[in-house]
Design a protein around this motif. Structure first.
Motif, PDB file in Angstrom:
ATOM      1  N   ARG A  69       0.863  -1.180   0.000  1.00  0.00           N
ATOM      2  CA  ARG A  69       0.000   0.000   0.000  1.00  0.00           C
ATOM      3  C   ARG A  69       0.901   1.231   0.000  1.00  0.00           C
ATOM      4  O   ARG A  69       1.712   1.399   0.924  1.00  0.00           O
ATOM      5  CB  ARG A  69      -0.881   0.026   1.256  1.00  0.00           C
ATOM      6  N   ILE A  70       0.722   2.106  -0.979  1.00  0.00           N
ATOM      7  CA  ILE A  70       1.560   3.305  -0.990  1.00  0.00           C
ATOM      8  C   ILE A  70       0.823   4.510  -0.406  1.00  0.00           C
ATOM      9  O   ILE A  70       1.411   5.578  -0.235  1.00  0.00           O
ATOM     10  CB  ILE A  70       2.097   3.628  -2.398  1.00  0.00           C
ATOM     11  N   TYR A  71      -0.453   4.361  -0.086  1.00  0.00           N
ATOM     12  CA  TYR A  71      -1.243   5.414   0.539  1.00  0.00           C
ATOM     13  C   TYR A  71      -0.962   6.785  -0.097  1.00  0.00           C
ATOM     14  O   TYR A  71      -1.170   6.980  -1.272  1.00  0.00           O
ATOM     15  CB  TYR A  71      -1.020   5.414   2.052  1.00  0.00           C
ATOM     16  N   SER A  72      -0.455   7.748   0.682  1.00  0.00           N
ATOM     17  CA  SER A  72      -0.347   9.129   0.171  1.00  0.00           C
ATOM     18  C   SER A  72       0.717   9.319  -0.906  1.00  0.00           C
ATOM     19  O   SER A  72       0.789  10.389  -1.508  1.00  0.00           O
ATOM     20  CB  SER A  72      -0.101  10.103   1.327  1.00  0.00           C
ATOM     21  N   MET A  73       1.536   8.311  -1.168  1.00  0.00           N
ATOM     22  CA  MET A  73       2.417   8.407  -2.329  1.00  0.00           C
ATOM     23  C   MET A  73       1.614   8.259  -3.630  1.00  0.00           C
ATOM     24  O   MET A  73       2.165   8.390  -4.719  1.00  0.00           O
ATOM     25  CB  MET A  73       3.556   7.402  -2.235  1.00  0.00           C
ATOM     26  N   THR A  74       0.298   8.045  -3.491  1.00  0.00           N
ATOM     27  CA  THR A  74      -0.617   8.159  -4.621  1.00  0.00           C
ATOM     28  C   THR A  74      -0.761   9.617  -5.045  1.00  0.00           C
ATOM     29  O   THR A  74      -0.990   9.913  -6.229  1.00  0.00           O
ATOM     30  CB  THR A  74      -2.006   7.608  -4.237  1.00  0.00           C
ATOM     31  N   LYS A  75      -0.642  10.544  -4.095  1.00  0.00           N
ATOM     32  CA  LYS A  75      -0.903  11.963  -4.375  1.00  0.00           C
ATOM     33  C   LYS A  75      -0.043  12.532  -5.506  1.00  0.00           C
ATOM     34  O   LYS A  75      -0.563  13.253  -6.373  1.00  0.00           O
ATOM     35  CB  LYS A  75      -0.720  12.787  -3.099  1.00  0.00           C
ATOM     36  N   PRO A  76       1.273  12.273  -5.557  1.00  0.00           N
ATOM     37  CA  PRO A  76       2.040  12.803  -6.693  1.00  0.00           C
ATOM     38  C   PRO A  76       1.584  12.238  -8.032  1.00  0.00           C
ATOM     39  O   PRO A  76       1.652  12.935  -9.058  1.00  0.00           O
ATOM     40  CB  PRO A  76       3.480  12.379  -6.366  1.00  0.00           C
ATOM     41  N   ILE A  77       1.106  10.992  -8.049  1.00  0.00           N
ATOM     42  CA  ILE A  77       0.623  10.401  -9.298  1.00  0.00           C
ATOM     43  C   ILE A  77      -0.664  11.095  -9.730  1.00  0.00           C
ATOM     44  O   ILE A  77      -0.849  11.431 -10.913  1.00  0.00           O
ATOM     45  CB  ILE A  77       0.417   8.884  -9.130  1.00  0.00           C
ATOM     46  N   THR A  78      -1.570  11.342  -8.783  1.00  0.00           N
ATOM     47  CA  THR A  78      -2.817  12.038  -9.100  1.00  0.00           C
ATOM     48  C   THR A  78      -2.545  13.446  -9.601  1.00  0.00           C
ATOM     49  O   THR A  78      -3.161  13.912 -10.573  1.00  0.00           O
ATOM     50  CB  THR A  78      -3.722  12.089  -7.857  1.00  0.00           C
ATOM     51  N   THR A  79      -1.630  14.142  -8.945  1.00  0.00           N
ATOM     52  CA  THR A  79      -1.297  15.497  -9.362  1.00  0.00           C
ATOM     53  C   THR A  79      -0.679  15.506 -10.753  1.00  0.00           C
ATOM     54  O   THR A  79      -0.989  16.373 -11.580  1.00  0.00           O
ATOM     55  CB  THR A  79      -0.348  16.144  -8.341  1.00  0.00           C
TER      56      THR A  79
END
Length: 413
Positions: A69-79
């Protein structure tokens, strides 16, 4: 990625070996179940190591192909995904969220010092840029404050088994903001709302848009919102040292078992996720994430194609705040230090390493995840580093500054 001799890349091999000793110590002390680290310089692999277990009860090792689970390391991908739409001229960063999501029209914000949810005043709808920089007035259930308490009571967390993104976004839009947009910095579900905007603008579900725009072009076949089919035997279990919820970042109540199982592979909601959480929903492997990190380091390009222009990536990795995070009065948990640290689009930016109190370079771009994963790009030293483990919350141990110190301590040039 090609492998190179550490010495030819400016590293001292014996000093790099300290990283393995440090990782072993975390496992032996029952702080982490297992972990892996991957270091590259100039696009070439310099170091990899994995220790411990991905599933303690089953005695399965934490390996290079472990799915985590990468959790908030999803945020750079979404951005990054959102910026591909910006490059197409489909929206601009100062566009109000209400342009895309009607639930965010006629917004209100809690008045300063509010003690109840009805103590509000009218305010503007936050902008896309404010979502990206955590200055929108949104929050997280684990933060302190009136809004966070209400989010916790209503279970607004964008978890993998919490329905669909559109419904949760509308649910959140019915609540007031924690503060007037732009007036403070607070770590938030703003990137989840950004994910919903991506769906509206592109006309595609977020998982489909990610696959077509980011994951497939970069050949990140192991990274998805649900554990990819056939990879379940490599999916790691999640552990916590807390007696209560592993998501309670402000809890100090640690139990006798420092590695209490909290989400087991084989029965995890991440294996059949319904929610496409742009703020924290992806699972993947360390090599997949390094592929994404390397794309950013290379200014938006990869061996399999270009995702963004170099100028867009440089724009993302600049500080977008008036000063450092600390100067904007944060009252929330964050994955990184706040003094001497700015924030770009999708991650934090080192402004002054001395004030951050961790070795690094001005311009280091980084972010982490709830399960103690971490990455950073050092544009000065041409470094890319990804660290994986599965222990929540990420605030449990100071592994991130320790790893940065170990890497810098092994660099001779």
């Amino acid at each position: 990625m090609q492998t190179t001799n550490p010495e030819s890349s400016g590293f001292d091999r014996k000093r790099l070996d300290r990283i393995a000793t440090w990782m072993d110590r975390y496992v032996q002390d029952r702080k982490y179940p297992g972990s892996s680290v991957l270091i590259a310089r100039g696009g070439q692999e310099v170091y990899f190591n994995a220790v411990g277990q991905r599933n303690i009860d089953a005695a399965l090792p934490f390996e290079r192909d472990t799915v985590a689970r990468i959790y908030s390391m999803t945020k750079p991908i979404t951005t990054t995904a959102a910026m591909t739409l910006v490059e197409e001229g489909l929206f601009h960063l100062d566009a109000p969220v209400s342009d895309f999501l009607p639930a965010f029209k006629d917004m209100t914000a809690l008045v300063p010092g509010a003690e109840r949810l009805d103590q509000v005043e009218p305010c503007a709808s936050p902008t896309v840029h404010q979502l990206m920089t955590h200055t929108s007035g949104l929050s997280y259930p684990f933060n302190p404050g009136v809004l966070s308490q209400e989010m916790d009571e209503q279970k607004i967390m964008f978890g993998p088994n919490q329905g669909v993104l559109a419904d949760m976004a509308d649910h959140l839009g019915a609540l007031p903001l924690a503060f007037r947009p732009g007036s403070r910095w607070e770590y938030s579900v703003g990137i989840d709302i950004l994910g919903r905007i991506i769906e509206v603008v592109s006309g595609r579900p977020l998982d489909v848009f990610f696959a077509e725009t980011i994951l497939d072009p970069l050949e990140m076949a192991e990274t998805r919102f649900s554990v990819p089919e056939g990879r379940g035997d490599r999916f790691a279990s999640l552990y916590t040292p807390l007696t209560g919820s592993a998501m309670d970042l402000n809890a100090a109540e640690k139990g006798a078992d420092t590695l209490r199982l909290t989400d087991e592979a084989g029965s995890s909601p991440f294996e059949t996720a319904t929610m496409h959480s742009g703020g924290g929903g992806l699972v993947g492997t360390i090599d997949d994430y390094m592929t994404f990190v390397e794309m950013l380091r290379r200014g938006g390009s990869s061996p399999s194609g270009r995702i963004l222009s170099p100028r867009t990536v440089a724009f993302m990795m600049r500080n977008h705040l008036p000063g450092d995070i600390a100067s904007m009065g944060p009252q929330s948990f964050a994955e990184q230090p706040m003094e001497g640290m700015g924030f770009g689009l999708g991650g934090s930016v080192v402004l002054e390493p001395g004030r951050v109190r961790s070795p690094g370079s001005v311009g280091d771009f980084s972010w982490g995840g709830m399960a103690s994963t971490f990455f950073w790009i050092d544009p000065v030293l041409d470094l890319s580093i990804v660290f994986f483990t599965q222990l929540s919350p990420s605030s449990s141990y100071p592994a991130r500054p320790q790893l940065k110190a170990l890497v810098h301590g092994a660099l001779m040039q």
